[in-house]
Design a protein around this motif. Structure first.
Motif, PDB file in Angstrom:
ATOM      1  N   GLY A  17       0.812  -1.175   0.124  1.00 57.71           N
ATOM      2  CA  GLY A  17      -0.086  -0.092   0.055  1.00 57.71           C
ATOM      3  C   GLY A  17       0.807   1.399  -0.135  1.00 57.71           C
ATOM      4  O   GLY A  17       0.321   2.382   0.118  1.00 57.71           O
ATOM      5  N   GLN A  18       2.110   1.034   0.093  1.00 58.13           N
ATOM      6  CA  GLN A  18       3.262   2.226  -0.034  1.00 58.13           C
ATOM      7  C   GLN A  18       2.805   3.051   1.189  1.00 58.13           C
ATOM      8  O   GLN A  18       2.887   4.365   1.130  1.00 58.13           O
ATOM      9  N   ILE A  19       2.759   2.618   2.427  1.00 57.04           N
ATOM     10  CA  ILE A  19       2.491   3.214   3.559  1.00 57.04           C
ATOM     11  C   ILE A  19       3.755   3.702   4.094  1.00 57.04           C
ATOM     12  O   ILE A  19       4.618   2.721   4.435  1.00 57.04           O
ATOM     13  N   VAL A  20       4.132   4.830   4.511  1.00 63.66           N
ATOM     14  CA  VAL A  20       5.380   5.533   5.016  1.00 63.66           C
ATOM     15  C   VAL A  20       5.031   5.920   6.413  1.00 63.66           C
ATOM     16  O   VAL A  20       6.045   6.425   7.131  1.00 63.66           O
ATOM     17  N   ALA A  21       3.910   6.298   6.790  1.00 61.36           N
ATOM     18  CA  ALA A  21       3.570   6.802   7.989  1.00 61.36           C
ATOM     19  C   ALA A  21       2.231   6.239   8.450  1.00 61.36           C
ATOM     20  O   ALA A  21       1.264   5.663   7.634  1.00 61.36           O
ATOM     21  N   ALA A  22       2.138   5.861   9.978  1.00 65.98           N
ATOM     22  CA  ALA A  22       1.018   5.262  10.424  1.00 65.98           C
ATOM     23  C   ALA A  22       0.116   6.390  11.596  1.00 65.98           C
ATOM     24  O   ALA A  22       1.171   6.834  12.196  1.00 65.98           O
ATOM     25  N   PRO A  23      -0.943   6.331  11.601  1.00 71.65           N
ATOM     26  CA  PRO A  23      -2.194   5.784  10.971  1.00 71.65           C
ATOM     27  C   PRO A  23      -2.233   6.244   9.568  1.00 71.65           C
ATOM     28  O   PRO A  23      -1.869   7.637   9.391  1.00 71.65           O
ATOM     29  N   THR A  24      -2.489   5.634   8.625  1.00 75.31           N
ATOM     30  CA  THR A  24      -2.863   6.164   7.251  1.00 75.31           C
ATOM     31  C   THR A  24      -4.237   5.380   6.795  1.00 75.31           C
ATOM     32  O   THR A  24      -4.332   4.397   6.924  1.00 75.31           O
ATOM     33  N   LEU A  25      -5.325   6.415   6.345  1.00 76.45           N
ATOM     34  CA  LEU A  25      -6.399   5.737   5.639  1.00 76.45           C
ATOM     35  C   LEU A  25      -6.326   5.760   4.324  1.00 76.45           C
ATOM     36  O   LEU A  25      -5.894   6.910   3.745  1.00 76.45           O
ATOM     37  N   ILE A  26      -6.922   4.473   3.468  1.00 72.20           N
ATOM     38  CA  ILE A  26      -6.873   4.771   2.202  1.00 72.20           C
ATOM     39  C   ILE A  26      -8.283   4.412   1.799  1.00 72.20           C
ATOM     40  O   ILE A  26      -8.711   3.448   2.134  1.00 72.20           O
ATOM     41  N   LYS A  27      -9.041   5.537   0.859  1.00 75.10           N
ATOM     42  CA  LYS A  27     -10.207   5.131   0.371  1.00 75.10           C
ATOM     43  C   LYS A  27      -9.918   4.522  -1.166  1.00 75.10           C
ATOM     44  O   LYS A  27      -9.296   5.089  -1.855  1.00 75.10           O
ATOM     45  N   GLU A  28     -10.301   3.358  -1.284  1.00 77.44           N
ATOM     46  CA  GLU A  28      -9.968   2.493  -2.409  1.00 77.44           C
ATOM     47  C   GLU A  28     -11.159   2.878  -3.262  1.00 77.44           C
ATOM     48  O   GLU A  28     -11.000   2.992  -4.426  1.00 77.44           O
ATOM     49  N   LEU A  29     -12.506   2.701  -2.776  1.00 77.42           N
ATOM     50  CA  LEU A  29     -13.524   3.024  -3.736  1.00 77.42           C
ATOM     51  C   LEU A  29     -14.479   3.965  -2.991  1.00 77.42           C
ATOM     52  O   LEU A  29     -14.471   3.844  -1.580  1.00 77.42           O
ATOM     53  N   PRO A  30     -15.171   4.627  -3.415  1.00 79.42           N
ATOM     54  CA  PRO A  30     -15.410   4.986  -4.969  1.00 79.42           C
ATOM     55  C   PRO A  30     -13.964   5.645  -5.397  1.00 79.42           C
ATOM     56  O   PRO A  30     -13.243   6.332  -4.618  1.00 79.42           O
TER      57      PRO A  30
END
Length: 118
Positions: free
Chosen positions: A74-87
């Motif tokens: 997911g190419q996460i470089v920091a946490a927490p990170t939220l990714i919205k996949e859809l829409p």
């Protein structure tokens, strides 16, 4: 155990292409263990989602300490990170998810003028 996690991830990937998920938000929250910052991000995000997208979202929480390969993918470089996949389009948000206005704008749930009027 690793295979079970991978299958779960594969199932989640399948939901991204499923037509029956058409109007649902598909979200992934990457956290770093059970730190106070991670717990705060989970609580803030769940509150925001329940208030604004009740029954219209799927949220997967991924601990990058337990599943580092998903952070890399997911190419996460920091946490927490939220990714919205859809829409689509894909959006990323970093931090404790306390800036609700920014997240609502980024998720296209509210428009800028709606937030200014609040």
């Amino acid at each position: 155990m690793g295979k079970k996690v991978q299958n779960k991830y594969g199932e989640f990937e399948n939901t991204l292409t499923s037509e029956k998920k058409g109007d649902k938000y598909i979200l992934r929250l990457f956290i770093a263990g059970t730190s106070p910052r991670s717990r705060e991000a989970i609580a803030n995000l769940k509150e925001l989602l329940e208030e604004n997208l009740k029954d219209q979202y799927e949220l997967e929480i991924i601990d990058i300490y337990q599943q580092p390969k998903f952070a890399k993918k997911g190419q996460i470089v920091a946490a927490p990170t939220l990714i919205k996949e859809l829409p689509r389009p894909i959006q990323k948000f970093v931090g404790n998810m306390s800036n609700k206005e920014k997240i609502l704008l980024g998720l296209h749930i509210k428009k800028k003028e709606d937030i200014i009027d609040d």
